[in-house]
Design a protein around this motif. Structure first.
Motif, PDB file in Angstrom:
ATOM      1  N   THR A  60      -4.842  -3.760  -1.633  1.00  0.00           N
ATOM      2  CA  THR A  60      -5.167  -4.873  -1.678  1.00  0.00           C
ATOM      3  C   THR A  60      -4.348  -5.145  -2.695  1.00  0.00           C
ATOM      4  N   ALA A  61      -4.390  -4.310  -3.907  1.00  0.00           N
ATOM      5  CA  ALA A  61      -4.178  -4.743  -5.566  1.00  0.00           C
ATOM      6  C   ALA A  61      -2.003  -4.972  -5.669  1.00  0.00           C
ATOM      7  N   ILE A  62      -1.892  -3.747  -4.549  1.00  0.00           N
ATOM      8  CA  ILE A  62      -0.537  -3.733  -4.852  1.00  0.00           C
ATOM      9  C   ILE A  62       0.380  -5.044  -3.289  1.00  0.00           C
ATOM     10  N   GLU A  63      -0.381  -5.219  -2.503  1.00  0.00           N
ATOM     11  CA  GLU A  63      -0.089  -6.137  -1.757  1.00  0.00           C
ATOM     12  C   GLU A  63      -0.333  -7.805  -2.144  1.00  0.00           C
ATOM     13  N   HIS A  64      -1.053  -7.730  -3.476  1.00  0.00           N
ATOM     14  CA  HIS A  64      -1.318  -8.996  -3.837  1.00  0.00           C
ATOM     15  C   HIS A  64      -0.028  -8.719  -4.928  1.00  0.00           C
ATOM     16  N   LEU A  65      -0.218  -8.397  -5.425  1.00  0.00           N
ATOM     17  CA  LEU A  65       1.232  -8.117  -6.647  1.00  0.00           C
ATOM     18  C   LEU A  65       2.720  -8.420  -6.245  1.00  0.00           C
ATOM     19  N   GLY A  66       2.558  -9.036  -4.387  1.00  0.00           N
ATOM     20  CA  GLY A  66       3.743  -8.858  -4.069  1.00  0.00           C
ATOM     21  C   GLY A  66       4.948  -7.559  -3.748  1.00  0.00           C
ATOM     22  N   ALA A  67       3.982  -6.851  -3.459  1.00  0.00           N
ATOM     23  CA  ALA A  67       4.674  -5.177  -3.732  1.00  0.00           C
ATOM     24  C   ALA A  67       4.207  -4.514  -1.929  1.00  0.00           C
ATOM     25  N   THR A  68       5.402  -3.636  -2.130  1.00  0.00           N
ATOM     26  CA  THR A  68       5.049  -2.202  -0.800  1.00  0.00           C
ATOM     27  C   THR A  68       4.383  -1.864  -0.855  1.00  0.00           C
ATOM     28  N   PRO A  69       3.204  -1.548  -0.458  1.00  0.00           N
ATOM     29  CA  PRO A  69       2.256   0.391  -0.545  1.00  0.00           C
ATOM     30  C   PRO A  69       2.796   0.984   0.570  1.00  0.00           C
ATOM     31  N   VAL A  70       3.075   2.464  -0.008  1.00  0.00           N
ATOM     32  CA  VAL A  70       3.338   3.657  -0.113  1.00  0.00           C
ATOM     33  C   VAL A  70       2.505   4.755   0.161  1.00  0.00           C
ATOM     34  N   THR A  71       2.050   4.902   1.208  1.00  0.00           N
ATOM     35  CA  THR A  71       0.927   5.796   1.000  1.00  0.00           C
ATOM     36  C   THR A  71       1.124   7.428   0.924  1.00  0.00           C
ATOM     37  N   ILE A  72       1.167   7.922  -0.536  1.00  0.00           N
ATOM     38  CA  ILE A  72       1.555   9.487  -0.620  1.00  0.00           C
ATOM     39  C   ILE A  72       0.543  10.585  -1.230  1.00  0.00           C
ATOM     40  N   THR A  73       0.866  11.326  -1.646  1.00  0.00           N
ATOM     41  CA  THR A  73       0.049  12.984  -2.228  1.00  0.00           C
ATOM     42  C   THR A  73       0.150  12.573  -3.205  1.00  0.00           C
TER      43      THR A  73
END
Length: 348
Positions: free
Chosen positions: A191-204
């Motif tokens: 939610t935070a990343i999208e709010h900042l206009g960026a793209t979330p990329v899930t990695i461990t």
């Protein structure tokens, strides 16, 4: 003759009674002295700070408190399974105790995974860890997140706030993140990343070095102690000091089946050691992070944000928390949030 028989019968009865008492006493003693060997696993190596400063001392302290009655077999580096499966392995009794990163289980831990991870809430790990450790052992968090999944928390900690790091691009204000690919831990982080206009990329965490090095992600959001342990300082060329874009709630969980099978003194020891090690190691990790960050600032790898820049981040923190809380429909989440906010105000 009848008198002798009666006397003999009486003596036999007495002897049987004495033998029975002694045998019963021996059985109780044997039960009290029974040794319980528990398996414990993490996703980090034996050289990682969490292993050296928390896991190993925790095992030693529990064994000491129980006079050797509780022993451990330690399996680091995901030897018994992947970290995302730890909760299921513990629930099913395959593993007795496992390390948990709460945000790795957003479905199983709907409250814990995001409560302390919301940006702007955490000041230092040392300050908020005792409160978090207490909160996860209380309802509604204990029942909703842990017991309903067949596990119980025995140690809970919170990291120092996360900052943002790149291989070159300077990040100073929230607008600098627009269009970039940012490491995503799920839940409120997404939610935070999208709010900042960026793209979330899930990695461990175990994949972040390669992902950062090859440009799979442009920005890593984590804290210095862990980044340094994974040699991320070799790649970081620019970063923030003070963005406070979330934090990590984590700790140790035990199988509820295992817990119920332990004697009371062992349960007490597991909790007591959890309290002691959560407090001591959170300070160690905070101090280590501050030391690493200081070095990176001196080397020009990290920028200390100005008061004006910090205010822009604080405004974004409020917006993200408001957006996230609006999504939470379970009244128990709001109950837990209000409890945490009250405790934070008491600390401050």
């Amino acid at each position: 003759m009848r008198a002798r028989g009666t006397l003999l019968s009486f003596m036999v009865i007495v002897l049987l009674f004495v033998y029975g008492c002694e045998n019963s006493g021996n059985q109780v003693g044997a039960q009290e002295e029974e040794v319980y060997t528990l398996t414990i696993t993490t996703n980090v190596s034996t050289t990682h700070p969490f292993s050296k400063e928390t896991i190993v001392p925790y095992m030693e302290r529990v064994t000491e408190l129980t006079d050797g009655q509780v022993q451990f077999k330690y399996y680091p580096s995901e030897q018994l399974g992947k970290s995302q499966d730890f909760i299921h392995l513990v629930r099913d009794g395959v593993i007795d105790i496992a390390h948990f990163n709460a945000y790795s289980y957003p479905s199983e831990f709907p409250i814990t995974s995001s409560l302390m991870a919301m940006p702007g809430l955490v000041t230092t790990g040392e300050e908020l860890t005792p409160m978090f450790n207490e909160t996860i052992r209380m309802d509604p968090v204990l029942e909703v997140d842990f017991l309903s999944n067949g596990v119980r928390p025995v140690l809970g900690m919170v990291t120092i706030p996360y900052d943002l790091y790149t291989t070159g691009k300077e990040i100073r204000v929230p607008e600098d993140l627009k269009g970039l690919k940012i490491m995503n831990h799920g839940g409120v982080f997404k939610t935070a990343i999208e709010h900042l206009g960026a793209t979330p990329v899930t990695i461990t965490v175990s994949d972040m070095y390669e992902a950062f090095d090859k440009g799979v992600v442009d920005v890593i959001n984590h804290y210095p102690s862990t980044l340094n342990a994974w040699s991320m300082g070799d790649l970081i060329e620019s970063g923030t000091s003070g963005a406070k874009i979330g934090a990590a709630p984590y700790g140790l969980m035990i199988s509820e089946k295992t817990w119920q099978g332990l004697p009371e003194n062992a349960r007490t020891a597991l909790y007591q050691a959890g309290d002691e090690l959560a407090a001591s190691s959170s300070k160690i990790f905070d101090d280590d992070s501050k030391s690493v960050e200081k070095k990176w600032i001196e080397q020009g790898q990290v920028n200390k944000l100005t008061d004006e820049e910090l205010k822009k981040w604080e405004k974004v923190h409020d917006e993200i928390r408001e957006k996230w809380l609006a999504k939470q429909k379970d009244p128990k989440y709001k109950e837990a949030y209000d409890l945490v906010m009250k405790k934070i105000q008491e600390i401050k």
